[in-house]
Every structure is written in C-alpha cells, then in structure tokens.
Design a protein around this motif. Sequence first.
Motif, PDB file in Angstrom:
ATOM      1  N   MET A 158       0.822  -1.215   0.000  1.00 26.28           N
ATOM      2  CA  MET A 158       0.000   0.000   0.000  1.00 26.28           C
ATOM      3  C   MET A 158       0.862   1.275   0.000  1.00 26.28           C
ATOM      4  O   MET A 158       0.493   2.269  -0.626  1.00 26.28           O
ATOM      5  N   LYS A 203       1.561   2.579  -3.400  1.00 24.62           N
ATOM      6  CA  LYS A 203       0.445   3.225  -4.099  1.00 24.62           C
ATOM      7  C   LYS A 203       0.348   4.707  -3.736  1.00 24.62           C
ATOM      8  O   LYS A 203       0.195   5.556  -4.607  1.00 24.62           O
ATOM      9  N   ILE A 204       0.419   5.004  -2.430  1.00 25.67           N
ATOM     10  CA  ILE A 204       0.288   6.411  -2.017  1.00 25.67           C
ATOM     11  C   ILE A 204       1.578   7.177  -2.352  1.00 25.67           C
ATOM     12  O   ILE A 204       1.526   8.328  -2.798  1.00 25.67           O
ATOM     13  N   LYS A 252       3.427   6.853  -4.839  1.00 20.06           N
ATOM     14  CA  LYS A 252       3.378   7.231  -6.254  1.00 20.06           C
ATOM     15  C   LYS A 252       2.700   8.602  -6.437  1.00 20.06           C
ATOM     16  O   LYS A 252       3.193   9.448  -7.162  1.00 20.06           O
ATOM     17  N   TYR A 253       1.604   8.828  -5.705  1.00 20.31           N
ATOM     18  CA  TYR A 253       0.874  10.081  -5.866  1.00 20.31           C
ATOM     19  C   TYR A 253       1.590  11.243  -5.187  1.00 20.31           C
ATOM     20  O   TYR A 253       1.508  12.387  -5.643  1.00 20.31           O
ATOM     21  N   PHE A 279       4.103  12.169  -7.739  1.00 22.23           N
ATOM     22  CA  PHE A 279       3.419  12.880  -8.837  1.00 22.23           C
ATOM     23  C   PHE A 279       3.244  14.351  -8.483  1.00 22.23           C
ATOM     24  O   PHE A 279       3.510  15.238  -9.274  1.00 22.23           O
ATOM     25  N   GLU A 280       2.750  14.565  -7.268  1.00 26.82           N
ATOM     26  CA  GLU A 280       2.462  15.926  -6.807  1.00 26.82           C
ATOM     27  C   GLU A 280       3.758  16.733  -6.722  1.00 26.82           C
ATOM     28  O   GLU A 280       3.838  17.862  -7.204  1.00 26.82           O
ATOM     29  N   ARG A 297       5.683  18.022  -9.848  1.00 24.38           N
ATOM     30  CA  ARG A 297       5.026  19.123 -10.565  1.00 24.38           C
ATOM     31  C   ARG A 297       5.149  20.433  -9.774  1.00 24.38           C
ATOM     32  O   ARG A 297       4.633  21.456 -10.203  1.00 24.38           O
ATOM     33  N   SER A 298       5.800  20.364  -8.618  1.00 21.41           N
ATOM     34  CA  SER A 298       5.898  21.567  -7.794  1.00 21.41           C
ATOM     35  C   SER A 298       6.988  22.493  -8.322  1.00 21.41           C
ATOM     36  O   SER A 298       8.087  22.057  -8.651  1.00 21.41           O
ATOM     37  N   PHE A 315      -5.070  16.718   3.118  1.00 25.99           N
ATOM     38  CA  PHE A 315      -4.909  15.522   2.281  1.00 25.99           C
ATOM     39  C   PHE A 315      -4.577  14.312   3.160  1.00 25.99           C
ATOM     40  O   PHE A 315      -5.117  13.214   2.947  1.00 25.99           O
ATOM     41  N   LEU A 332      -6.685  10.937   3.527  1.00 18.64           N
ATOM     42  CA  LEU A 332      -6.147   9.579   3.360  1.00 18.64           C
ATOM     43  C   LEU A 332      -6.471   8.712   4.571  1.00 18.64           C
ATOM     44  O   LEU A 332      -6.756   7.524   4.453  1.00 18.64           O
ATOM     45  N   ASN A 357      -9.017  19.927   1.070  1.00 12.64           N
ATOM     46  CA  ASN A 357      -7.920  20.473   0.292  1.00 12.64           C
ATOM     47  C   ASN A 357      -7.015  19.330  -0.121  1.00 12.64           C
ATOM     48  O   ASN A 357      -6.439  18.672   0.738  1.00 12.64           O
ATOM     49  N   TYR A 358      -6.933  19.120  -1.392  1.00 14.30           N
ATOM     50  CA  TYR A 358      -6.073  18.046  -1.892  1.00 14.30           C
ATOM     51  C   TYR A 358      -4.847  18.670  -2.555  1.00 14.30           C
ATOM     52  O   TYR A 358      -4.839  19.866  -2.820  1.00 14.30           O
ATOM     53  N   PRO A 359      -3.829  17.843  -2.844  1.00 14.02           N
ATOM     54  CA  PRO A 359      -2.633  18.411  -3.476  1.00 14.02           C
ATOM     55  C   PRO A 359      -3.002  19.162  -4.752  1.00 14.02           C
ATOM     56  O   PRO A 359      -3.682  18.621  -5.621  1.00 14.02           O
ATOM     57  N   ASN A 399      -1.407  20.085  -7.292  1.00 15.55           N
ATOM     58  CA  ASN A 399      -0.851  19.657  -8.587  1.00 15.55           C
ATOM     59  C   ASN A 399      -1.398  18.310  -9.053  1.00 15.55           C
ATOM     60  O   ASN A 399      -0.963  17.789 -10.076  1.00 15.55           O
ATOM     61  N   LEU A 400      -2.315  17.733  -8.294  1.00 13.30           N
ATOM     62  CA  LEU A 400      -2.929  16.470  -8.731  1.00 13.30           C
ATOM     63  C   LEU A 400      -4.212  16.782  -9.496  1.00 13.30           C
ATOM     64  O   LEU A 400      -4.980  17.663  -9.096  1.00 13.30           O
ATOM     65  N   LEU A 437      -6.526   7.550  -7.358  1.00 14.89           N
ATOM     66  CA  LEU A 437      -5.884   7.251  -6.069  1.00 14.89           C
ATOM     67  C   LEU A 437      -6.831   6.468  -5.164  1.00 14.89           C
ATOM     68  O   LEU A 437      -6.455   5.462  -4.557  1.00 14.89           O
ATOM     69  N   ASP A 466      -7.138   3.036  -6.389  1.00  8.05           N
ATOM     70  CA  ASP A 466      -5.926   2.274  -6.060  1.00  8.05           C
ATOM     71  C   ASP A 466      -5.962   1.802  -4.607  1.00  8.05           C
ATOM     72  O   ASP A 466      -5.561   0.688  -4.284  1.00  8.05           O
ATOM     73  N   ILE A 467      -6.437   2.680  -3.732  1.00  8.74           N
ATOM     74  CA  ILE A 467      -6.483   2.330  -2.304  1.00  8.74           C
ATOM     75  C   ILE A 467      -7.560   1.284  -2.036  1.00  8.74           C
ATOM     76  O   ILE A 467      -7.337   0.299  -1.349  1.00  8.74           O
TER      77      ILE A 467
END
Lengths: 256, 240
Positions: free
Chosen positions: A1, A4-5, A7-8, A11-12, A15-16, A73, A77, B83-85, B87-88, B96, B99-100
């Motif tokens: 698991m 999986k997280i 990876k995101y 990703f974020e 792009r910063s 976030f 999660l 509030n999510y990231p 850039n996503l 996501l 996936d979870i």
Amino acid sequence: MIKKIFKYVVFELIRSRIVWAYAVFLLLSTLGLFYLGQNSSKTVISILNIILFIIPLVSIIFGTIHLYNSKEFIEFLLTQPVDRKTVYWSEYFGLACVFSFVFTICTGIPVLIFNFSFTSIYLITSGIILTFVFISLAFLSSVINNDKVKGIGLSIILWLYFAIIFDGLIMSVFYLFRDYPLEKIIIFLTSLNPVDLSRVMVILQTDVSAMMGFSGATIQNYMGSFTGKVYAFAILILWILIPSYISYKIFSRKNF
Amino acid sequence: MIEIKNLNKYYGKFHVLKNLDLNLEKGEIVALMGPNGSGKTTLMKSILGLVIPDKGEIKVNQISVKNNSSYRKIIGYMPQIANYPENLKVSELFKLIRDIRGGDDSPDKELIADFRIEEIYNKNFGQLSGGYKQRVTAAIAFMHKPSLLILDEPTSSLDPLSSEIMKSKILKEKKESNLIFVSSHIASEVELIADRIIYMLEGKIILNTLIKNIKNGATEFKLGKALKDLIDMKIKEKND
C-alpha cells in the motif's frame, strides 16, 4: 500500500515549482563552480560547502511547509481504509526520495562527470543522507507543532543551529577547555550535528587538512580516517532513524 | 451499525465529549446538530479514527475502530473543508481512491454526471473554484457506494446549485437504505432530508429523536422553532 500512495506523493512533488527551482539552482551552481574552478577536486570541496548549507535548509523548510500544506490531504487519506503507518511513510519516502533524486541528478551526475573519484561518491552519499536527515527533522517539527508558524519557526531555528550556531559553540568549548583532554567531548559534540558529521565524512576521504576543522582533525587523530568515516556514517543513519521514528510515533497518536 | 459506549475525549483540560453513548442503525438519515464547539466534528472524527478517544469504545459494523483501518472500507466521508494536493488532477485523485480501495479503473460516469464535474475532471485540483472543490470532495465521499456516509456540514460552503445537487444526492442515497450521518446548522435542510435528529450541547447528547416525533402530526411546523423550544425545555429540566 505504501507504494500506491508514495506514487501520488511523487506525482504531486515533481510538478511543484519549488522542486524545479531547487533542481535548477543545484544544476547551475554545480556547473558554474566547475566552469569557474581550475581544479576539479577543489571544486568538489566548494560544492560540499554549498551542499552543507543548502540541502539542510531546503529539505527542512520545504519538508515542514509540505506537511502543513498536506494536512487536509493526510486527513483525507486517513479516512480511507489505510493505516497511519502507510500514510506517514508514504509521505516521508515520497518527499525524501524526490529531493534525493533531484540532488543526484542535478549535482551528483555533473560531479561524477567532472570528477569521478571516491570523494565525489562520498559527497553524493552525504548529500542524500543530509536530505533524509533534514526531512526527518522537518516531519518532527511539523508533528509536534499544530501551529504552522511555530513549526516553520522551529525548523528555521534547527537549521540555524546545525548550520551556523553549532560551529561557534564547539569553538567556544574548545577555547574554554583547551587545557583539558577534549577528544571524546569533541567527538560526542560532533555526533550531535549531522551537518558537521557529513562534512567530516567527506573531508576524511580527501585528507584536505585545512578543511578538517576541530571535529574532523580530532576524529582523524583519535579514530583514523576509515573508522572515522564509518563512525560518521553510522551516526548519520541514527540521525535519520531517530527523528523519523519519534515523529512517526507522535503521528500515529495524533488527533486530526 | 454504529455503537458508541461511554466515549470521552479531552483536548488538554477541555472535556469535548462527555460519557457519550449512541447507537445508529442502517436506513436512516441522522442529522447531528448543536452549537459550534459542542463536539459534533470531534464525534464524527472519532468514528473515522481521525481523533483518538481517551476513553470508551466505538464499533462500526461490530468492528472496533481502535487500531483498525479496514472498517473504513464501507465509509464515505465529506469534511467541512477539503484540500487536496493542488498539482494532482481530479482524475488522478479518483484513481488514487480506486488504487487504495480496489475496484473498477474506469471513471464513475454516473457520479461525475450527478455532481456535474465533467468539465473539470482533467484539471488540477489547485485550479478549481471553492464550489467545484466541494463537489469533487462530495463525489469522492459517494464513490464505492458506501453503506455509511459521514458528511460534516456538507452544504455550508456550497453555492446554491452545488447545495441542491448535494441534497438530491443524499435523498437518492437514502433509497439505498444506507446510514447517512450528517452534521448541519441549517434547520430547514435537516427538516427536508433527515429522519432523526441528534442535538449536542457541551459534549453531551441532549436530544436523540425522530423528526416525526417532534412534528407530532402538526401541519404548520418549523423545525428550528420546535427544536429551540425542546432544547430550552431540556436545559431547564437539567438545571432544575
């Protein structure tokens, strides 16, 4: 698991804009120093001095801000069927791996191209370790302070202490107690500063005595170069593990 | 479906939840009301495992929530502020969750249509307006057809259109006989969507009843006014 997280989180981060700015800064300063410097092995030492200031600063400040900005976030999660351990370590490794990757690509690869040596390999290793150490400290600073301003303030103080104030303290100890045998105390005090340990680890590889400083010279005299490097490496690993584990424990009991 | 026994939570010296007992069953929309600081969000967050109680037990579908995350498979949650990231992309956020939680990789067309988020599906979350952010949050809460929906003031920061979309979606879910646990300050909204009302004051539940019992067959009825009278009576009883 975690994968999986993770990876995101990656990703974020890729792009910063801040991550890109950090990459450009590292690349330009590394190439600039090699371009201006006459002797590539001396340039590696100049790069070391930049690394010892910039990596801790960027890692701890960006790490702290990132965790505060990710608060909602992370909460989100944690409302999914995911345990706190997974969320914490995904965030930690995501951040530490992205920053280490940027450093390796933008400073590590050029250093190896211009000066392929053991010193360069030590330099890259210490840069990666410092990234992990200061991300650990950033997480610790964030989880113990609910207030963002206090958390960032603590991170700035930690950076100032490790990068600047600590040297003054160690010099004062050396000066005040110069009549006493200080080897063990200096080694102990050096162990309390990951920035100094990283510097010592790379300098012991180069044997540039002018850069040794009190701590480097003491470790070299007392332990020898090889044992000194192993010692510095081992303590640096503890500097990664202890703060990240303490902050994980606090995170796992925290109210969101 | 939700069993809470003797729940207590302190924030420092502040006793936020006081010896709270509650049982909620499937097939109802339960509205949680009360003034600010009465413990509504803390109660919801305790059920979700975001807040760790100092004392007491919470079970969801007979599974204790303590040190457990698997029970959240059946829960959809919409927080007050999301509030999510930035850039996503919205589509990545949906992925996501898939996936979870596992499940179909294709976008949930019905959900996207219900919340009218087609045009922002491939945009970064940071580019969205407040209303769209809330709609995305709501859509995520309704993904995977949860049998327990926890909505923390879902319409408080929504524009009128988004608010209407949200209410009709809640009513649609009611037909699926799930448990919907929703906190709100808006009496007219509660009257429209909820079956049961729970009123909290200073960390305690002082009222837990069906709305039809409060109405008591009256044709001219305003929940806000009836609630005020009932709460005043309860407080007076307590003080006496």
